[in-house]
Design a protein around this motif. Structure first.
Motif, mmCIF file in Angstrom:
data_model
loop_
_atom_site.group_PDB
_atom_site.id
_atom_site.type_symbol
_atom_site.label_atom_id
_atom_site.label_comp_id
_atom_site.label_asym_id
_atom_site.label_seq_id
_atom_site.Cartn_x
_atom_site.Cartn_y
_atom_site.Cartn_z
ATOM 1 N N ASN A 293 47.199 44.928 3.176
ATOM 2 C CA ASN A 293 47.835 44.890 1.852
ATOM 3 C C ASN A 293 49.116 44.064 1.891
ATOM 4 O OD1 ASN A 293 45.845 46.499 0.729
ATOM 5 N ND2 ASN A 293 47.040 48.383 0.895
ATOM 6 N N GLY A 294 49.866 44.164 3.003
ATOM 7 C CA GLY A 294 51.071 43.354 3.176
ATOM 8 C C GLY A 294 50.751 41.868 3.189
ATOM 9 N N ALA B 183 58.582 41.431 -2.045
ATOM 10 C CA ALA B 183 57.538 41.757 -3.014
ATOM 11 C C ALA B 183 58.187 41.936 -4.392
ATOM 12 C CB ALA B 183 56.825 43.037 -2.592
ATOM 13 N N THR B 184 57.354 42.126 -5.395
ATOM 14 C CA THR B 184 57.846 42.313 -6.757
ATOM 15 C C THR B 184 58.793 43.500 -6.856
ATOM 16 O OG1 THR B 184 55.762 41.397 -7.540
ATOM 17 C CG2 THR B 184 57.075 42.565 -9.157
ATOM 18 N N ASN B 185 58.556 44.541 -6.043
ATOM 19 C CA ASN B 185 59.408 45.738 -6.075
ATOM 20 C C ASN B 185 60.697 45.564 -5.271
ATOM 21 O OD1 ASN B 185 58.623 45.912 -3.397
ATOM 22 N ND2 ASN B 185 57.484 47.825 -3.636
ATOM 23 N N GLY B 186 60.913 44.382 -4.696
ATOM 24 C CA GLY B 186 62.127 44.100 -3.948
ATOM 25 C C GLY B 186 62.054 44.419 -2.464
ATOM 26 N N GLN B 187 60.938 45.015 -2.036
ATOM 27 C CA GLN B 187 60.782 45.354 -0.615
ATOM 28 C C GLN B 187 60.506 44.094 0.205
ATOM 29 O OE1 GLN B 187 57.720 48.241 0.159
ATOM 30 N NE2 GLN B 187 57.991 48.150 2.355
ATOM 31 N N VAL B 188 61.132 43.999 1.381
ATOM 32 C CA VAL B 188 60.898 42.868 2.280
ATOM 33 C C VAL B 188 59.500 42.999 2.879
ATOM 34 C CG1 VAL B 188 61.617 41.740 4.422
ATOM 35 C CG2 VAL B 188 63.342 42.577 2.813
ATOM 36 N N ASP C 43 56.084 32.142 -5.408
ATOM 37 C CA ASP C 43 57.219 32.324 -6.321
ATOM 38 C C ASP C 43 58.529 32.087 -5.577
ATOM 39 O OD1 ASP C 43 59.189 33.225 -8.048
ATOM 40 O OD2 ASP C 43 58.126 35.067 -8.581
ATOM 41 N N ASP C 44 59.225 31.007 -5.916
ATOM 42 C CA ASP C 44 60.498 30.667 -5.251
ATOM 43 C C ASP C 44 61.505 31.810 -5.288
ATOM 44 O OD1 ASP C 44 59.822 28.106 -4.427
ATOM 45 O OD2 ASP C 44 60.556 27.161 -6.261
ATOM 46 N N SER C 45 61.502 32.572 -6.364
ATOM 47 C CA SER C 45 62.512 33.632 -6.515
ATOM 48 C C SER C 45 62.304 34.787 -5.542
ATOM 49 C CB SER C 45 62.516 34.170 -7.951
ATOM 50 O OG SER C 45 61.348 34.927 -8.205
ATOM 51 N N VAL D 96 52.007 38.907 0.667
ATOM 52 C CA VAL D 96 52.592 37.619 1.070
ATOM 53 C C VAL D 96 51.864 36.481 0.369
ATOM 54 C CG1 VAL D 96 52.898 35.989 2.982
ATOM 55 C CG2 VAL D 96 53.498 38.397 3.290
ATOM 56 N N LYS D 97 50.539 36.525 0.356
ATOM 57 C CA LYS D 97 49.771 35.454 -0.291
ATOM 58 C C LYS D 97 50.172 35.303 -1.753
ATOM 59 C CE LYS D 97 45.604 35.439 2.528
ATOM 60 N NZ LYS D 97 44.158 35.259 2.459
ATOM 61 N N LYS D 98 50.347 36.432 -2.438
ATOM 62 C CA LYS D 98 50.691 36.416 -3.855
ATOM 63 C C LYS D 98 52.142 35.986 -4.073
ATOM 64 C CE LYS D 98 51.702 40.093 -6.429
ATOM 65 N NZ LYS D 98 51.541 41.457 -6.914
#
Length: 109
Positions: free
Chosen positions: A40-41, A71-76, A51-53, A45-47
């Motif tokens: 899932n990790g 990730a979208t949730n801010g987790q590294v 996204d530059d941000s 990463v693929k997704k």
């Protein structure tokens, strides 16, 4: 073409490395308790690598540049190696953006 390699750590956690076409590791994950969470990790990463941000440019305590992919949730979800220059770090980010989306997964566990 890049690839993700899934490995088992000494503490039996799973981690992945994203390697560039030349075999150099460009991103390493945290430890995961299950292989499915590790996969899932990789999908995250693929997704998020598109996204530059999601790339957080950092400088370590010893002054070396590196980056985290979040990730979208801010987790590294992945951390780079330490680079000698900001330009090298930025090239590393471009390499993740180029290699991650289509990278195959190689399970070495």
């Amino acid at each position: 073409m890049g690839k993700f390699e899934i490995k088992t750590r000494k503490n039996n956690e799973f981690q992945f490395d994203l390697k560039a076409g030349n075999g150099q590791v460009i991103l390493t994950s945290e430890g995961y308790t299950t292989k499915s969470n590790c996969i899932n990790g990789i999908e995250s990463v693929k997704k998020n690598s598109k996204d530059d941000s999601k790339f957080d440019k950092k400088t370590s305590t010893n002054g070396k540049p590196y980056f985290n992919l979040k990730a979208t949730n801010g987790q590294v979800i992945g951390t780079s190696e330490m680079y000698e220059s900001e330009a090298s770090r930025d090239n590393g980010i471009e390499s993740v953006k180029k290699n991650a989306p289509e990278a195959e997964i190689s399970d070495l566990t």
